[in-house]
Scaffold this active site. Structure first.
Site, short mmCIF file in Angstrom:
data_model
loop_
_atom_site.label_atom_id
_atom_site.label_comp_id
_atom_site.label_asym_id
_atom_site.label_seq_id
_atom_site.Cartn_x
_atom_site.Cartn_y
_atom_site.Cartn_z
CB THR A 42 -0.92 0.01 1.23
OG1 THR A 42 -1.78 -1.13 1.18
CG2 THR A 42 -1.77 1.28 1.28
N GLY A 43 0.48 2.24 -0.82
CA GLY A 43 1.19 3.51 -0.83
C GLY A 43 1.55 3.97 -2.22
CB THR A 45 6.71 3.74 -3.30
OG1 THR A 45 7.12 4.98 -2.71
CG2 THR A 45 7.90 3.12 -4.00
CG ASP A 95 4.22 -2.61 0.99
OD1 ASP A 95 3.95 -1.50 0.49
OD2 ASP A 95 3.62 -3.07 1.97
N GLY A 96 6.45 -0.64 -0.30
CA GLY A 96 7.34 0.42 0.17
C GLY A 96 7.66 0.23 1.64
CG ASP A 98 6.48 3.90 6.83
OD1 ASP A 98 6.13 4.63 5.89
OD2 ASP A 98 5.72 3.10 7.39
CE LYS A 108 5.39 -3.11 4.55
NZ LYS A 108 5.01 -1.89 3.74
N GLY A 109 3.73 0.79 7.75
CA GLY A 109 2.45 1.12 8.35
C GLY A 109 2.01 2.55 8.15
CD GLU A 117 1.41 -2.40 4.18
OE1 GLU A 117 1.14 -1.49 3.39
OE2 GLU A 117 2.12 -2.22 5.20
#
Length: 234
Positions: A42-43, A45, A95-96, A98, A108-109, A117
């Site tokens: 999710t996101g 990127t 996934d991207g 953080d 992540k989150g 995820e």
């Protein structure tokens, strides 16, 4: 996990997200088969990756999405999807992040989809992260740690986190796809991420936290103005 570095020169004018997503796509296409299943995080990127995947016209079975947001992106891209509830194994999960260490451990989150995820990352044979290199850190904790909790458990979990030295803040206006709330927590000691991941998840009311240490990344793709580079398992 022992990691090695491979540099990929790419001085194009692509944005950093696109540079990283292109490298991840190349890695996926190398072993993609008509029966392959691709998990999508999710996101912004990973949405770039979705667009590139659709443009590649690659042949594979279907995608599995970690959120309603990503499901919409996949639908717009015209890619076949199946519900996460029907998924038990993936060939790839993209996934991207953080923030992340060079050993594959990430946090992540930021997109409030960390629980789903982590389900998909755990199902995947290959977990690939994509990000600009400002997300590569020497120690975790610069980005507040997202924790998804049951709304009814808010007071209890907040109290426990404070006794651990944490400073929890409820993410304003955020309700996850699971109907829960997110606490963004700064101040925690994250020097032992595996132990902290397990401890946080043992708290009554905690659904999931954003430390991906037990299921760390197999391949990390980072980009900067000069190009992209991969951190990958030997």
């Amino acid at each position: 996990m022992t990691m090695a570095t491979r540099f990929i020169e790419n001085k194009s004018q692509d944005c950093l997200r696109t540079k990283a997503a292109k490298v991840a796509l190349v890695q996926v296409l190398e072993t993609l088969t008509p029966t392959s299943v691709i998990g999508i995080g999710t996101g912004a990127t990973v949405e770039v990756f979705v667009k590139l995947l659709a443009e590649s016209n690659a042949t594979f079975s279907h995608c599995v999405s970690s959120s309603e947001r990503s499901s919409k992106a996949l639908e717009v891209a015209g890619l076949v999807t199946k519900p996460i509830a029907e998924s038990s194994s993936l060939d790839f999960y993209i996934d991207g992040i953080d923030e992340g260490l060079n050993n594959g451990v990430t946090v992540k989150g930021g997109g409030a989809a960390l629980a789903r995820e982590k389900v998909l990352a755990t199902q995947a044979s290959t977990f690939i992260t994509i990000a600009d290199d400002s997300r590569l850190v020497e120690k975790l904790g610069i980005f507040p740690l997202p924790i998804e909790i049951l709304p009814a458990a808010k007071s209890s979990v907040v109290h426990t986190l404070k006794t651990m030295g944490g400073v929890p803040k409820e993410r304003e206006g955020c309700v996850t796809d699971n109907g829960n709330i997110i606490l963004d927590v700064s101040g925690l000691d994250m020097m032992k991420p595996k132990q902290l991941e397990l401890h946080l998840n043992s708290m009554p009311g905690v659904v999931e936290n954003g430390i991906f240490a037990y299921r760390s990344a197999d391949l990390m793709v980072f980009s900067n103005a000069e190009g992209s580079y991969c951190l990958f398992e030997k």
